[in-house]
Design an enzyme around this catalytic site. Structure first.
Site, PDB file in Angstrom:
ATOM      1  N   ARG A  69      -3.586   6.445   0.757  1.00 37.48           N
ATOM      2  CA  ARG A  69      -4.155   7.691   1.277  1.00 37.48           C
ATOM      3  C   ARG A  69      -3.270   8.433   2.269  1.00 37.48           C
ATOM      4  O   ARG A  69      -3.564   9.565   2.631  1.00 37.48           O
ATOM      5  CB  ARG A  69      -5.528   7.404   1.906  1.00 37.48           C
ATOM      6  CG  ARG A  69      -6.641   7.416   0.858  1.00 37.48           C
ATOM      7  CD  ARG A  69      -7.966   7.103   1.474  1.00 37.48           C
ATOM      8  NE  ARG A  69      -7.989   5.737   1.984  1.00 37.48           N
ATOM      9  CZ  ARG A  69      -8.933   5.237   2.767  1.00 37.48           C
ATOM     10  NH1 ARG A  69      -9.928   5.992   3.153  1.00 37.48           N
ATOM     11  NH2 ARG A  69      -8.883   3.981   3.165  1.00 37.48           N
TER      12      ARG A  69
ATOM     13  N   TYR B  21     -14.637 -12.497  -0.122  1.00 31.27           N
ATOM     14  CA  TYR B  21     -15.308 -11.217  -0.430  1.00 31.27           C
ATOM     15  C   TYR B  21     -16.606 -11.457  -1.208  1.00 31.27           C
ATOM     16  O   TYR B  21     -17.610 -10.787  -0.967  1.00 31.27           O
ATOM     17  CB  TYR B  21     -14.403 -10.308  -1.266  1.00 31.27           C
ATOM     18  CG  TYR B  21     -13.439  -9.485  -0.447  1.00 31.27           C
ATOM     19  CD1 TYR B  21     -13.903  -8.486   0.402  1.00 31.27           C
ATOM     20  CD2 TYR B  21     -12.070  -9.683  -0.528  1.00 31.27           C
ATOM     21  CE1 TYR B  21     -13.031  -7.719   1.159  1.00 31.27           C
ATOM     22  CE2 TYR B  21     -11.183  -8.926   0.224  1.00 31.27           C
ATOM     23  CZ  TYR B  21     -11.672  -7.943   1.065  1.00 31.27           C
ATOM     24  OH  TYR B  21     -10.811  -7.191   1.813  1.00 31.27           O
TER      25      TYR B  21
ATOM     26  N   ARG C 175       0.817  -1.223   0.000  1.00 33.37           N
ATOM     27  CA  ARG C 175       0.000   0.000   0.000  1.00 33.37           C
ATOM     28  C   ARG C 175       0.847   1.269   0.000  1.00 33.37           C
ATOM     29  O   ARG C 175       0.484   2.261   0.636  1.00 33.37           O
ATOM     30  CB  ARG C 175      -0.953   0.030   1.201  1.00 33.37           C
ATOM     31  CG  ARG C 175      -2.071  -0.986   1.121  1.00 33.37           C
ATOM     32  CD  ARG C 175      -3.174  -0.517   0.191  1.00 33.37           C
ATOM     33  NE  ARG C 175      -4.103  -1.608  -0.065  1.00 33.37           N
ATOM     34  CZ  ARG C 175      -5.298  -1.700   0.505  1.00 33.37           C
ATOM     35  NH1 ARG C 175      -5.710  -0.777   1.311  1.00 33.37           N
ATOM     36  NH2 ARG C 175      -6.063  -2.718   0.221  1.00 33.37           N
TER      37      ARG C 175
ATOM     38  N   ASP D 191      -6.747  -3.035  -7.729  1.00 34.41           N
ATOM     39  CA  ASP D 191      -7.315  -3.667  -6.542  1.00 34.41           C
ATOM     40  C   ASP D 191      -7.545  -5.144  -6.834  1.00 34.41           C
ATOM     41  O   ASP D 191      -7.697  -5.536  -7.990  1.00 34.41           O
ATOM     42  CB  ASP D 191      -8.632  -3.003  -6.127  1.00 34.41           C
ATOM     43  CG  ASP D 191      -8.965  -3.358  -4.680  1.00 34.41           C
ATOM     44  OD1 ASP D 191      -8.366  -2.758  -3.773  1.00 34.41           O
ATOM     45  OD2 ASP D 191      -9.778  -4.267  -4.461  1.00 34.41           O
TER      46      ASP D 191
ATOM     47  N   ARG E 172      -7.054  11.204  -6.208  1.00 35.00           N
ATOM     48  CA  ARG E 172      -8.235  10.355  -6.073  1.00 35.00           C
ATOM     49  C   ARG E 172      -9.513  11.151  -5.785  1.00 35.00           C
ATOM     50  O   ARG E 172     -10.611  10.637  -5.997  1.00 35.00           O
ATOM     51  CB  ARG E 172      -8.028   9.368  -4.903  1.00 35.00           C
ATOM     52  CG  ARG E 172      -7.128   8.196  -5.191  1.00 35.00           C
ATOM     53  CD  ARG E 172      -7.888   6.965  -5.690  1.00 35.00           C
ATOM     54  NE  ARG E 172      -8.937   6.532  -4.781  1.00 35.00           N
ATOM     55  CZ  ARG E 172     -10.228   6.749  -4.958  1.00 35.00           C
ATOM     56  NH1 ARG E 172     -10.659   7.389  -6.016  1.00 35.00           N
ATOM     57  NH2 ARG E 172     -11.112   6.319  -4.088  1.00 35.00           N
TER      58      ARG E 172
HETATM   59  O1  1CP Z   1       0.444   0.491  -3.273  1.00 31.05           O
HETATM   60  C1  1CP Z   1      -0.457  -0.347  -3.279  1.00 31.05           C
HETATM   61  O2  1CP Z   1      -0.370  -1.409  -2.631  1.00 31.05           O
HETATM   62  C2  1CP Z   1      -1.687  -0.002  -4.062  1.00 31.05           C
HETATM   63  C3  1CP Z   1      -2.387  -1.051  -4.797  1.00 31.05           C
HETATM   64  C4  1CP Z   1      -3.399  -1.867  -4.015  1.00 31.05           C
HETATM   65  C5  1CP Z   1      -3.269  -3.213  -3.657  1.00 31.05           C
HETATM   66  C6  1CP Z   1      -2.033  -4.086  -3.806  1.00 31.05           C
HETATM   67  C7  1CP Z   1      -4.707  -1.452  -3.612  1.00 31.05           C
HETATM   68  C8  1CP Z   1      -5.297  -0.112  -3.753  1.00 31.05           C
HETATM   69  N1  1CP Z   1      -5.367  -2.551  -3.115  1.00 31.05           N
HETATM   70  C9  1CP Z   1      -4.514  -3.622  -3.115  1.00 31.05           C
HETATM   71  C10 1CP Z   1      -4.810  -4.987  -2.720  1.00 31.05           C
HETATM   72  C11 1CP Z   1      -5.983  -5.280  -1.858  1.00 31.05           C
HETATM   73  N2  1CP Z   1      -7.242  -4.762  -1.896  1.00 31.05           N
HETATM   74  C12 1CP Z   1      -5.951  -6.273  -0.863  1.00 31.05           C
HETATM   75  C13 1CP Z   1      -4.769  -7.156  -0.575  1.00 31.05           C
HETATM   76  C14 1CP Z   1      -3.811  -6.479   0.308  1.00 31.05           C
HETATM   77  C15 1CP Z   1      -4.237  -6.352   1.735  1.00 31.05           C
HETATM   78  O3  1CP Z   1      -4.382  -7.397   2.401  1.00 31.05           O
HETATM   79  O4  1CP Z   1      -4.445  -5.212   2.163  1.00 31.05           O
HETATM   80  C16 1CP Z   1      -7.223  -6.313  -0.265  1.00 31.05           C
HETATM   81  C17 1CP Z   1      -7.670  -7.200   0.878  1.00 31.05           C
HETATM   82  C18 1CP Z   1      -8.036  -5.349  -0.926  1.00 31.05           C
HETATM   83  C19 1CP Z   1      -9.463  -5.058  -0.671  1.00 31.05           C
HETATM   84  C20 1CP Z   1      -9.641  -3.645  -0.315  1.00 31.05           C
HETATM   85  N3  1CP Z   1      -9.570  -2.633  -1.219  1.00 31.05           N
HETATM   86  C21 1CP Z   1      -9.822  -3.098   0.965  1.00 31.05           C
HETATM   87  C22 1CP Z   1      -9.905  -3.868   2.286  1.00 31.05           C
HETATM   88  C23 1CP Z   1     -11.298  -3.939   2.780  1.00 31.05           C
HETATM   89  C24 1CP Z   1     -11.511  -4.907   3.923  1.00 31.05           C
HETATM   90  O5  1CP Z   1     -11.729  -4.435   5.048  1.00 31.05           O
HETATM   91  O6  1CP Z   1     -11.532  -6.118   3.697  1.00 31.05           O
HETATM   92  C25 1CP Z   1      -9.908  -1.707   0.811  1.00 31.05           C
HETATM   93  C26 1CP Z   1     -10.130  -0.671   1.873  1.00 31.05           C
HETATM   94  C27 1CP Z   1      -9.734  -1.433  -0.572  1.00 31.05           C
HETATM   95  C28 1CP Z   1      -9.653  -0.098  -1.236  1.00 31.05           C
HETATM   96  C29 1CP Z   1      -8.323   0.298  -1.684  1.00 31.05           C
HETATM   97  N4  1CP Z   1      -7.543  -0.405  -2.589  1.00 31.05           N
HETATM   98  C30 1CP Z   1      -6.377   0.276  -2.823  1.00 31.05           C
HETATM   99  C31 1CP Z   1      -6.407   1.466  -2.018  1.00 31.05           C
HETATM  100  C32 1CP Z   1      -5.324   2.489  -1.976  1.00 31.05           C
HETATM  101  C33 1CP Z   1      -7.631   1.470  -1.317  1.00 31.05           C
HETATM  102  C34 1CP Z   1      -8.141   2.549  -0.371  1.00 31.05           C
HETATM  103  C35 1CP Z   1      -9.310   3.275  -0.923  1.00 31.05           C
HETATM  104  C36 1CP Z   1      -9.084   4.562  -1.684  1.00 31.05           C
HETATM  105  O7  1CP Z   1      -8.003   4.947  -2.092  1.00 31.05           O
HETATM  106  O8  1CP Z   1     -10.078   5.254  -1.912  1.00 31.05           O
END
Ligand code: 1CP
Length: 368
Positions: A42, A165, A38, A87, A51
């Site tokens: 943010r 999910y 990540r 994602d 964003r």
């Molecule tokens: O630098 C990076 O890592 C950005 C790329 C990235 C990656 C590798 C994002 C952007 N998401 C992911 C993978 C991802 N998404 C995972 C695997 C990694 C981990 O375990 O964290 C998972 C579980 C998700 C699902 C997801 N997407 C969640 C988790 C929700 C939950 O509680 O189960 C969330 C909050 C997101 C949104 C998201 N994806 C990425 C970002 C930066 C965000 C935040 C939202 C935003 O920017 O508005």
């Protein structure tokens, strides 16, 4: 650079820093490479700016936005790798499910899978170039724009994590709806996991063709499975993915290192180290020395500083990093956090983490 030059996955600028790729293959390096899960997120004001006001998945569908978000952390910190902004939930979308990112709630499926009959709603033979071509375009564009500074990592969610999910309909603490399937509908569960595996293999191969130089598979929900369930519903699919991706790449005369990150699956370090992945990613609850021992020197290890250690003062971050390097050793090691950065983290602390890895590891390697 002309538009034609940036959309074709060829004539990429030459790679200048291959430290991450060498460490993934357990080769000698001058310093321990470092990146953060990540790292595009943010916690960076410029990320929030790019964003702002835009739908999350719309951003994922814009190659230009993905490229910009991927490059942002590299402008601030001397990271040794970049991970494409996207994602894991783009796969359920490609299989026909509606997924929305709801502010303050996270990913939400308005119509999650409830019973095995619902599998009929899913697209079985996904044309990945058609449904996920926007990710491939983002990778190709980014690979050009990164100008060979560092390698670009592609990624996917693993089958069990995506399945959970798709059934839970969003984040969950217990994952009890998805686990109910494992115990009540094991055949349907395997069918879904197989469907996901088939899409994932094609998706990862497409990412490499598009320009990804390494691949990470996120089994973020491994921790809710016990060793038995992990052995039945996660591990075989993780292995199948690595085996089939390697086979597919070999046919094309290609090879890229693959990383498996199964969060909270301490019990599986031995098995994961024998699953055709070059690198095993670790969360912070595993002691590095025990992971080294149990991985038997077969693989490189990645991780695993507690992300919350970034709340510590900078001097303390440096001490924690030093101890982590001493415990992992500097060979076959990629420094990272044990999970992703949180939005309230200070970018300066991330800088202190990266700098500490480089500084301490250079000194340690010189003294070898
Ligand atoms: O630098 C990076 O890592 C950005 C790329 C990235 C990656 C590798 C994002 C952007 N998401 C992911 C993978 C991802 N998404 C995972 C695997 C990694 C981990 O375990 O964290 C998972 C579980 C998700 C699902 C997801 N997407 C969640 C988790 C929700 C939950 O509680 O189960 C969330 C909050 C997101 C949104 C998201 N994806 C990425 C970002 C930066 C965000 C935040 C939202 C935003 O920017 O508005």
């Amino acid at each position: 650079m002309s538009d034609a030059a940036v959309i074709l996955p060829e004539d990429f600028p030459q790679l200048q820093n291959d430290t991450f790729l060498r460490a993934a293959r357990r080769e000698e390096t001058e310093h321990v490479p470092v990146w953060c899960m990540r790292q595009a997120g943010r916690y960076l004001p410029e990320f929030r700016e790019t964003r702002s006001g835009k739908d999350f998945f719309e951003t994922c569908r814009s190659p230009e936005a993905c490229c910009e978000l991927t490059l942002q952390p590299l402008r601030r910190f001397p990271l040794d790798a970049a991970i494409i902004f996207s994602d894991i939930l783009v796969i359920p979308q490609a299989m026909g499910m509606d997924v929305q990112m709801v502010a303050g709630k996270g990913p939400t499926f308005p119509e999650p899978l409830k019973e095995p009959e619902d599998l009929q709603r899913l697209q079985a033979n996904v044309d990945v170039s058609k449904e996920l071509g926007y990710v491939f375009k983002a990778i190709t564009l980014t690979r050009h724009k990164i100008q060979g500074k560092v390698p670009l990592i592609g990624f996917t969610g693993a089958p069990w994590t995506l399945m959970s999910y798709m059934i839970e309909g969003g984040g969950s603490n217990t994952h009890s709806k998805a686990k109910r399937w494992l115990y009540r509908h094991p055949d349907a569960s395997h069918m879904l996991l197989r469907m996901l595996t088939d899409v994932i293999v094609q998706y990862l191969l497409g990412q490499v063709t598009a320009g990804a130089q390494a691949l990470q598979v996120f089994e973020s929900h491994a921790g809710v499975l016990g060793p038995e369930e992990f052995g039945e519903f996660s591990l075989p699919y993780l292995r199948d993915i690595a085996r089939r991706v390697k086979e597919g790449l070999k046919k094309e005369g290609q090879d890229v290192p693959m990383i498996v990150f199964a969060k909270d699956a301490h019990y599986a370090v031995e098995d994961l180290s024998q699953s055709h992945y070059e690198v095993v990613g670790l969360d912070w609850t595993i002691d590095p020395r025990s992971a080294r021992e149990r991985s038997g020197g077969r693989v490189s290890l990645q991780g695993n500083m507690d992300p919350c250690a970034l709340y510590a003062p900078k001097g303390r971050i440096s001490d924690i990093v030093k101890k982590m390097l001493e415990r992992f050793g500097t060979k076959g090691y990629i420094a990272n956090l044990g999970h992703g950065l949180y939005p309230d983290m200070d970018p300066e602390s991330v800088g202190a983490f990266v700098e500490a890895v480089h500084q301490h590891s250079k000194r340690m390697i010189e003294q070898l």
